[in-house]
Write an enzyme that holds these catalytic residues in place. Structure first.
Site, PDB file in Angstrom:
ATOM      1  N   ARG A  70      93.820  28.558 -37.620  1.00 42.84           N
ATOM      2  CA  ARG A  70      94.442  27.233 -37.706  1.00 42.84           C
ATOM      3  C   ARG A  70      95.964  27.356 -37.852  1.00 42.84           C
ATOM      4  O   ARG A  70      96.598  26.624 -38.603  1.00 42.84           O
ATOM      5  CB  ARG A  70      93.893  26.412 -38.879  1.00 42.84           C
ATOM      6  CG  ARG A  70      92.411  26.103 -38.817  1.00 42.84           C
ATOM      7  CD  ARG A  70      92.116  25.115 -37.693  1.00 42.84           C
ATOM      8  NE  ARG A  70      90.767  24.587 -37.777  1.00 42.84           N
ATOM      9  CZ  ARG A  70      89.681  25.203 -37.275  1.00 42.84           C
ATOM     10  NH1 ARG A  70      89.805  26.363 -36.645  1.00 42.84           N
ATOM     11  NH2 ARG A  70      88.495  24.642 -37.377  1.00 42.84           N
ATOM     12  N   GLU A 104      94.647  20.789 -43.911  1.00 45.66           N
ATOM     13  CA  GLU A 104      94.806  21.310 -42.560  1.00 45.66           C
ATOM     14  C   GLU A 104      95.615  20.299 -41.731  1.00 45.66           C
ATOM     15  O   GLU A 104      96.325  20.672 -40.812  1.00 45.66           O
ATOM     16  CB  GLU A 104      93.410  21.475 -41.960  1.00 45.66           C
ATOM     17  CG  GLU A 104      93.379  22.203 -40.652  1.00 45.66           C
ATOM     18  CD  GLU A 104      92.213  21.773 -39.796  1.00 45.66           C
ATOM     19  OE1 GLU A 104      92.328  20.732 -39.121  1.00 45.66           O
ATOM     20  OE2 GLU A 104      91.208  22.477 -39.797  1.00 45.66           O
ATOM     21  N   SER A 151      88.211  18.374 -40.081  1.00 46.39           N
ATOM     22  CA  SER A 151      88.374  19.039 -41.380  1.00 46.39           C
ATOM     23  C   SER A 151      89.727  18.635 -41.967  1.00 46.39           C
ATOM     24  O   SER A 151      90.750  18.850 -41.330  1.00 46.39           O
ATOM     25  CB  SER A 151      88.382  20.553 -41.225  1.00 46.39           C
ATOM     26  OG  SER A 151      87.201  21.006 -40.642  1.00 46.39           O
TER      27      SER A 151
HETATM   28  N1  EPU Z   1      79.036  23.564 -46.432  1.00 44.02           N
HETATM   29  C1  EPU Z   1      78.545  22.970 -47.571  1.00 44.02           C
HETATM   30  N2  EPU Z   1      78.819  21.645 -47.783  1.00 44.02           N
HETATM   31  C2  EPU Z   1      79.549  20.907 -46.915  1.00 44.02           C
HETATM   32  C3  EPU Z   1      80.070  21.525 -45.739  1.00 44.02           C
HETATM   33  C4  EPU Z   1      79.809  22.861 -45.525  1.00 44.02           C
HETATM   34  O1  EPU Z   1      77.881  23.596 -48.382  1.00 44.02           O
HETATM   35  O2  EPU Z   1      79.733  19.717 -47.174  1.00 44.02           O
HETATM   36  C5  EPU Z   1      78.701  24.966 -46.156  1.00 44.02           C
HETATM   37  C6  EPU Z   1      77.692  25.040 -44.986  1.00 44.02           C
HETATM   38  O3  EPU Z   1      76.386  24.907 -45.427  1.00 44.02           O
HETATM   39  C7  EPU Z   1      77.963  26.418 -44.431  1.00 44.02           C
HETATM   40  C8  EPU Z   1      79.447  26.615 -44.674  1.00 44.02           C
HETATM   41  O4  EPU Z   1      79.817  25.671 -45.694  1.00 44.02           O
HETATM   42  O5  EPU Z   1      77.269  27.394 -45.134  1.00 44.02           O
HETATM   43  C9  EPU Z   1      80.268  26.399 -43.416  1.00 44.02           C
HETATM   44  O6  EPU Z   1      80.040  25.092 -42.915  1.00 44.02           O
HETATM   45  P1  EPU Z   1      80.239  24.714 -41.357  1.00 44.02           P
HETATM   46  O7  EPU Z   1      79.530  25.686 -40.500  1.00 44.02           O
HETATM   47  O8  EPU Z   1      79.939  23.271 -41.205  1.00 44.02           O
HETATM   48  O9  EPU Z   1      81.760  25.004 -41.079  1.00 44.02           O
HETATM   49  P2  EPU Z   1      83.073  24.751 -41.942  1.00 44.02           P
HETATM   50  O10 EPU Z   1      83.579  26.069 -42.400  1.00 44.02           O
HETATM   51  O11 EPU Z   1      82.814  23.715 -42.966  1.00 44.02           O
HETATM   52  C10 EPU Z   1      84.665  25.080 -39.883  1.00 44.02           C
HETATM   53  C11 EPU Z   1      85.807  24.365 -39.219  1.00 44.02           C
HETATM   54  C12 EPU Z   1      85.297  23.185 -38.391  1.00 44.02           C
HETATM   55  C13 EPU Z   1      84.349  23.719 -37.352  1.00 44.02           C
HETATM   56  C14 EPU Z   1      83.204  24.464 -38.065  1.00 44.02           C
HETATM   57  C15 EPU Z   1      82.253  25.138 -37.116  1.00 44.02           C
HETATM   58  C16 EPU Z   1      87.725  24.710 -40.653  1.00 44.02           C
HETATM   59  C17 EPU Z   1      88.696  24.107 -41.594  1.00 44.02           C
HETATM   60  N3  EPU Z   1      86.772  23.914 -40.199  1.00 44.02           N
HETATM   61  O12 EPU Z   1      84.078  24.169 -40.825  1.00 44.02           O
HETATM   62  O13 EPU Z   1      86.416  22.633 -37.716  1.00 44.02           O
HETATM   63  O14 EPU Z   1      83.817  22.680 -36.556  1.00 44.02           O
HETATM   64  O15 EPU Z   1      83.742  25.514 -38.919  1.00 44.02           O
HETATM   65  O16 EPU Z   1      82.893  26.218 -36.509  1.00 44.02           O
HETATM   66  O17 EPU Z   1      87.856  25.905 -40.330  1.00 44.02           O
HETATM   67  C18 EPU Z   1      88.106  20.955 -37.760  1.00 44.02           C
HETATM   68  O18 EPU Z   1      88.919  21.865 -37.857  1.00 44.02           O
HETATM   69  O19 EPU Z   1      88.470  19.745 -37.714  1.00 44.02           O
HETATM   70  C19 EPU Z   1      86.688  21.267 -37.753  1.00 44.02           C
HETATM   71  C20 EPU Z   1      85.741  20.314 -37.776  1.00 44.02           C
END
Ligand code: EPU
Length: 338
Positions: A162, A333, A237
């Site tokens: 990012r 972000e 995010s």
């Molecule tokens: N999780 C929770 N609670 C929540 C959200 C997530 O426990 O409310 C846990 C999930 O269960 C999982 C882990 O956190 O074990 C990761 O969750 P997820 O796969 O949804 O991805 P993220 O790390 O929350 C990132 C990106 C997203 C992108 C997803 C998928 C960032 C800041 N965000 O989210 O990007 O879609 O991975 O690759 O890196 C964006 O930047 O706008 C965005 C949506």
């Protein structure tokens, strides 16, 4: 070019914040962009593309320049790869769909990300194991200082998680006008190892996914977790996932062995901020018209008429509570424009 006075930006930011720009102009050619950048009557100029990664405060004393350059062009191709130049104002998702329709592979994991192509390199957008940099060749940009059109290579863009040159030394110095990508035409590099994608493909009994299958899986996952900005204002995010040292991580994971994490390198670990925020009890909570999304705690939402300040106050509350409970600092972000 028409320069509007006191213009509502409500339809120009995916958060749907009804902020007022002192002035607003839309540019549809590089020459128009160069002209307006050269014009000294407006001391403060702010560029706006799809408005998907910004949080606006209520009144902003600046000229907003909406970059609406359109077009896609195949620059060259051989049997294996095709190089495509995409103008900055092209909607990201429509561009990804166009590539998939032509069986051009590389960006399918990044289907349905809001925003425009020209702003995507600024934060090196990424999702489900792939980042923009993986297909990026170069971009063209107008240098604000002298309005020259320059080309920046992948190395010059210094992409990180990012992050890029445009968020650091290059901040507020360039306006990206086009991005050039390299797509595969065959032997696509299918990236289905991300847990959520694997599960989705399994559910549909797809064992040899095509790029279209990957895109469909990503669209299904995103639609189930992330709110559609057309229905509920948001900016994806709101926070970055914090990257912590091994030492901090060891302490953290001893106390919270159930917490998800990604190993970044031998010395650094990334912890999902969504998990931290959920553990603090914020998921699905609403404070006036500002809230935390019910399916993904990383996403802050505007139920109707939240102001930029309402969202910021909520963000501050979350940062403070995460810090208190976990001794981990999370940071936004999205770009705050005030
Ligand atoms: N999780 C929770 N609670 C929540 C959200 C997530 O426990 O409310 C846990 C999930 O269960 C999982 C882990 O956190 O074990 C990761 O969750 P997820 O796969 O949804 O991805 P993220 O790390 O929350 C990132 C990106 C997203 C992108 C997803 C998928 C960032 C800041 N965000 O989210 O990007 O879609 O991975 O690759 O890196 C964006 O930047 O706008 C965005 C949506």
């Amino acid at each position: 070019m028409i320069i509007y006075d006191r213009f509502s930006l409500k339809n120009y930011n995916t958060f749907g914040i009804d902020a007022t720009a002192r002035y607003f102009v839309e540019v549809t050619t590089i020459e128009e962009l160069q002209d307006i950048l050269e014009n000294n009557s407006y001391p403060r100029k702010i560029l706006i593309g799809g408005g998907s990664n910004m949080l606006l405060t209520d009144y902003i004393d600046a000229l907003f320049i909406h970059v609406n350059l359109k077009g896609k062009q195949i620059v060259s191709q051989d049997d294996n790869n095709v190089i495509v130049k995409v103008m900055a104002g092209e909607n990201w998702h429509n561009m990804v769909m166009w590539a998939i329709d032509h069986d051009f592979g590389g960006l399918e994991n990044m289907s349905l990300i809001p925003g425009n192509t020209g702003t995507a390199p600024i934060q090196n957008i990424g999702a489900y194991g792939v980042e923009l940099k993986d297909c990026f060749v170069s971009c063209e940009a107008v240098r604000i200082e002298d309005q020259q059109l320059v080309t920046l290579s992948k190395e010059e863009c210094q992409f990180g998680y990012r992050d890029s040159f445009f968020k650091n030394e290059g901040k507020d110095k360039y306006v990206i006008t086009s991005v050039t990508f390299s797509f595969t035409k065959k032997n696509h590099n299918i990236n289905s190892s991300y847990g959520a994608i694997e599960n989705q493909l399994l559910k549909e009994s797809i064992s040899n996914p095509t790029i279209k299958d990957i895109s469909n899986a990503v669209i299904t996952i995103r639609q189930s977790k992330l709110p559609d900005p057309k229905e509920l204002g948001n900016s994806g995010s709101f926070f970055k996932n914090p990257i912590v040292t091994k030492e901090i991580f060891t302490r953290f994971s001893t106390t919270y062995p159930e917490a998800p994490f990604y190993k970044v390198s031998e010395d650094y670990y990334k912890i999902p901020a969504g998990w931290l925020i959920e553990q603090c009890g914020f998921k699905g909570k609403r404070f006036g018209d500002a809230g935390v999304h019910k399916n993904q705690a990383l996403v802050l939402v505007n139920y109707d008429s939240a102001t930029g300040k309402d969202i910021l106050d909520l963000a501050a509350k979350i940062i403070k509570e995460v810090k208190r409970k976990f001794e981990i600092e999370i940071s936004p972000e999205v770009n705050l424009i005030k």
